[in-house]
Write an enzyme that holds these catalytic residues in place. Structure first.
Site, PDB file in Angstrom:
ATOM      1  N   CYS A 122      -9.106   5.686  -2.769  1.00 17.96           N
ATOM      2  CA  CYS A 122      -9.864   4.932  -1.772  1.00 17.96           C
ATOM      3  C   CYS A 122      -9.898   5.714  -0.464  1.00 17.96           C
ATOM      4  CB  CYS A 122      -9.236   3.560  -1.516  1.00 17.96           C
ATOM      5  SG  CYS A 122      -8.981   2.547  -2.985  1.00 17.96           S
ATOM      6  N   ARG A 181     -14.224   0.635   4.346  1.00 19.43           N
ATOM      7  CA  ARG A 181     -13.514   1.343   3.285  1.00 19.43           C
ATOM      8  C   ARG A 181     -14.381   1.466   2.042  1.00 19.43           C
ATOM      9  NH1 ARG A 181      -9.686  -1.953   0.395  1.00 19.43           N
ATOM     10  NH2 ARG A 181      -8.786   0.004  -0.374  1.00 19.43           N
ATOM     11  N   ASN A 202      -4.513   2.812  -2.740  1.00 20.18           N
ATOM     12  CA  ASN A 202      -3.674   3.249  -3.837  1.00 20.18           C
ATOM     13  C   ASN A 202      -2.687   4.328  -3.391  1.00 20.18           C
ATOM     14  OD1 ASN A 202      -2.956   2.954  -6.533  1.00 20.18           O
ATOM     15  ND2 ASN A 202      -4.290   4.609  -7.227  1.00 20.18           N
TER      16      ASN A 202
END
Length: 323
Positions: free
Chosen positions: A2, A16, A79
């Site tokens: 991400c 994001r 993550n």
């Protein structure tokens, strides 16, 4: 994988990409002030700040990937496999699970300084939502228009870092990214000067040569550098639509195209959705991999004193306008 960024140009924005090889049941979710928030090892909140973001709802619990509250405080989980560590039993004053930490902080904090104060006394504990729902390995960026911080739960404890770049990706831990960016001090959005040899008659032969060396691969370190460079060199009119468009363009530059990144199981890692929220107005914009039209949900148009979650399914099919 991400990428998360902040962006300020008049108003303050937080956005994001969520990169994943599967859907986790995500939808846009508004948690109003009177919706009860319960926690495994903390007292419940009967009243709190309202918030909006992308979440999976399990047993009526909003498990946010990212969110912003009505005060303009933003937070996202990204993550962090191989590094994230959650002790089963913590030693600090507050014991919060990783999936609880976003609503827990956004529910009671109006700014980053308040949230960091709580995090300094917090352990993120390894208590799953349910036995069949394992905890995701995550680290977090929390931001308002004044500052941004990173929180990383590692084996040594919950580490907190001030983030002057307003960008976060994935592994390695944040101190690596701070050091790695120093390798790109030569990059510039302007035409480069001749530093190769004094007296040599050399000039650039094309536009964009000042950024030769800007990484273009999909690794977390490269996406961090690329997103930071574009964020800091961004120029857009100080107007809502221009700002939203600009932030999505930056996110597009670090997005995952289906097929460019394969997991060990051979599955495609793609940008399942991109989002941009105006933290000043509470308007949450998003688009999905298969629907490029920017959609918007305005938190303040809903009843923020309500007692029920408000959710919006994502439009997944491509929406093409024929002229």
């Amino acid at each position: 994988m991400c990428t998360c960024i902040t962006y300020e140009n008049g108003d303050f924005y937080f956005g994001r990409n969520l990169d994943l090889e599967y859907s986790f049941g995500e939808r846009v979710v508004i948690t109003p002030r009177k919706y009860p928030l319960t926690f495994k090892r903390m007292e419940s909140m009967g009243r709190h700040y309202g918030m909006i973001g992308m979440a999976a709802v399990m047993e009526e619990y909003p498990m946010y990937a990212e969110a912003v509250n009505e005060k303009g405080l933003c937070m996202a989980g990204l993550n962090f496999p191989g590094n994230a560590f959650y002790p089963v039993a913590g030693k600090k004053k507050y014991q919060v699970t990783p999936y609880e930490v976003i609503p827990w902080l956004l529910g009671q904090c109006s700014c980053v300084s308040e949230a960091v104060g709580y995090l300094k006394e917090t352990d993120l504990v390894g208590v799953p939502f349910a036995p069949e729902v394992p905890l995701a390995p995550l680290h977090f960026m929390i931001a308002d228009r004044k500052e941004a911080w990173v929180a990383e739960p590692v084996e040594e404890g919950l580490k907190l870092y001030e983030n002057p770049f307003g960008v976060l990706t994935n592994n390695p831990p944040f101190p690596f990214h701070l050091m790695n960016l120093r390798q790109y001090l030569n990059l510039t959005a302007r035409a480069p000067e001749n530093r190769f040899g004094e007296g040599l008659d050399m000039e650039p032969f094309g536009q964009g040569m000042g950024a030769i060396g800007l990484p273009g691969d999909a690794s977390p370190a490269s996406r961090f550098v690329r997103a930071a460079f574009l964020r800091w060199n961004s120029r857009a009119p100080r107007e809502e639509r221009a700002n939203v468009s600009q932030l999505f363009h930056i996110l597009d530059s670090v997005s995952m195209v289906r097929g460019m990144v394969l997991t060990e199981e051979g599955r495609e890692d793609v940008t399942t959705y991109s989002c941009c929220v105006n933290a000043c107005t509470g308007v949450y914009y998003f688009k999905t991999y298969d629907n490029h039209r920017i959609q918007a949900v305005d938190m303040r148009r809903e009843d923020l004193d309500g007692r029920e979650l408000i959710s919006y399914e994502l439009p997944l099919g491509e929406d093409i306008r024929t002229l």
